[in-house]
Design a protein around this motif. Sequence first.
Motif, PDB file in Angstrom:
ATOM      1  N   ALA A   1     -40.737   5.790  16.249  1.00  0.00           N
ATOM      2  CA  ALA A   1     -39.421   5.652  15.633  1.00  0.00           C
ATOM      3  C   ALA A   1     -39.553   4.707  14.445  1.00  0.00           C
TER       4      ALA A   1
ATOM      5  N   LEU B   1     -38.185   1.750  11.872  1.00  0.00           N
ATOM      6  CA  LEU B   1     -37.331   0.618  11.550  1.00  0.00           C
ATOM      7  C   LEU B   1     -37.501   0.345  10.066  1.00  0.00           C
TER       8      LEU B   1
ATOM      9  N   TYR C   1     -31.183   5.703  18.527  1.00  0.00           N
ATOM     10  CA  TYR C   1     -30.626   4.790  17.547  1.00  0.00           C
ATOM     11  C   TYR C   1     -29.178   4.507  17.936  1.00  0.00           C
TER      12      TYR C   1
ATOM     13  N   SER D   1     -27.262   4.343  12.800  1.00  0.00           N
ATOM     14  CA  SER D   1     -27.912   3.145  12.281  1.00  0.00           C
ATOM     15  C   SER D   1     -29.410   3.254  12.493  1.00  0.00           C
ATOM     16  N   LEU D   2     -30.141   2.216  12.053  1.00  0.00           N
ATOM     17  CA  LEU D   2     -31.567   2.100  12.342  1.00  0.00           C
ATOM     18  C   LEU D   2     -31.826   0.969  13.327  1.00  0.00           C
TER      19      LEU D   2
ATOM     20  N   LEU E   1     -32.696   0.387  16.955  1.00  0.00           N
ATOM     21  CA  LEU E   1     -33.310   1.218  17.994  1.00  0.00           C
ATOM     22  C   LEU E   1     -33.121   0.576  19.361  1.00  0.00           C
TER      23      LEU E   1
ATOM     24  N   CYS F   1     -34.763  -4.032  15.391  1.00  0.00           N
ATOM     25  CA  CYS F   1     -34.250  -3.701  14.053  1.00  0.00           C
ATOM     26  C   CYS F   1     -34.911  -4.589  13.020  1.00  0.00           C
TER      27      CYS F   1
ATOM     28  N   ARG G   1     -28.843  11.626   9.888  1.00  0.00           N
ATOM     29  CA  ARG G   1     -30.087  10.938  10.237  1.00  0.00           C
ATOM     30  C   ARG G   1     -31.108  11.078   9.119  1.00  0.00           C
TER      31      ARG G   1
ATOM     32  N   VAL H   1     -35.583  11.052  18.141  1.00  0.00           N
ATOM     33  CA  VAL H   1     -34.653  10.229  17.368  1.00  0.00           C
ATOM     34  C   VAL H   1     -34.394  10.819  15.980  1.00  0.00           C
TER      35      VAL H   1
END
Length: 596
Positions: A10, A12, A68, A72-73, A75, A91, A222, A549
């Motif tokens: 994922a 960030l 998420y 947002s970012l 996680l 994050c 996303r 994600v």
Amino acid sequence: MSARRIEDYALLGDCGAAALVSRGGSVEWLCLPGYGDDAVFAALLGDDTHGRWNLAPVTPARSVTRRYRGDSLVLETVHTTDEGKVVVVDCMPLAGEAPSLLRRVQGIEGRVRVASVMNPGREYGRGGVTFDLRDGAARAAVRGGSIRVIGGVSPRVDRGEVADVFAVEAGQTVDFELAWCPPQGEPAPRDVGASIEFTARSWEGWASRSAYEGPWRDAVVRSLLTVKALADASSGGIAAAATTSLPEAPGGARNWDYRLCWLRDATFTLYALIGAGYHAEADAWREWLVRVASREPGVLGAVYTVKGRRCPRERELSWLPGFNGARPARAGNGAGGQVQLDVYGEVLDALHQCRRVGLPLGDPSWTLERRLVESLESRWREPDHGIWEVRGEPRLYTYSRVMAWAGVDRAIKSAERFGLGAPLTRWRALRGEIHDSVCREGYDAEVGAFVMAYGSKQLDASLLRVPLVGFLPPEDPRVRSTVAAVREGLSREGFVMRYAPGPEVDGMSGVEGAFLPCTLWLADALALDGRCDEARACFERVAAVRNDVGLLAEEYDPAAGRLLGNFPQAISHVALVNTAVNLSRPSGPAEHRRRS
């Protein structure tokens, strides 16, 4: 150690730097202070000794789920063990002068023992660091500055490692912060909880401005968030990916550095931002483009750093074993020294579209555009390295000449529509000459398609873009036969290859996966020709291979069901946004661009 999978990571990001976190809770990629700088965590391209930060329960998890938080970012990874359940919140905060990585462990059920083990490295794991524990913080020098680690319960420092083992019960939290410290001084420590909440609200506020209202909102938003995260807030440049050297085939050598900014993505990126309602970001991209292209318009490069500097020389990171053994790992990109004529057309097209949508362009821009046309006028007949940046000998690539035509065409239309001074008689003759050349030399009647290069028989999926840039209408028999030939000759289970790779084509051995943007270009070409059901099937095929994600790499192996190449890939997400809009509106980016 088991093999790593690209889809298990994922992203960030803080619009300046980016990290990749594995499904199990290990940060295995982080370059500081920005995308193209040295990685302090480089386990992604080797093993744990090359630097990572693992934060996970001591007892192996029975299940791990992640998401998420909203749009947002931030996680959230939930670990369920025999001892109970915890969530790790990760994050990179948006507010601040220096990048930092925040991690919070929250107890949900039971009493769970958790271990934090961090062992950064110097220069992509080539050497270790030495931590100094004082004033409640562990500090270590790295290239260009230092890193500071705060938090935990009872951290211990053993030279190059900071470790902590603690237990959390329901309702308890344990916080960590890793901060980049420039030579001029350390940033103040953060309130981790408040920073996580602020970062989540900031991302969700940005996402709420999206103008997309079609059926694929989650995938589009996303993708937009991912592109935004890869955009450098200080310069306006957009990194092609967060990583270097993730292989285009398992164990192969097609491993390139994509933490750079490609000019050829200019118009597609511009349309994705404008079509989704993000005019400020589009304007920042326009400013970056003009600034970079104005420096040496006669020798325009294909790729630059996100700060707008020339692409660094390619070098091999020989001490890294590579992602699952895919050698060599590389920093810098040899494409920076290539001649790629399609880039000139792409920049001219992007600047014309800026005028059409009302983004500010003044006299200096038109001076630049005239110089770019002059360069095309003298160079369009020359061989180049093409859109795919082949490592073989330069050739007369058909797509390069298609984009040379597009560049001249857009300059003519800007002059006609906006009353700008130009030698229109000469430019119109040049436009006609290039068009005639492509139709005569670039289309092979025996193959039934526009081919990769003049005189070749090789298919090339970049020529799906012939109708997308307005070179020929989508109903032209040559366009339709090219689309059919690419679908038959370059498709693998519905995913489209760039071309059939091989040393005689691109100077490299081995194979590669299907190129996800090409599959979406096929969808665009089908949609322009009114074949919307087929186009929708192409689009949904790509959307279905996003990871859990919502992220895409550059390529995909349909046989193995695995993502390939650098990750997450901006052009894959840009293409997804544009195709979704093409399928959701009567006049999407493809229709708008081809009629420009």
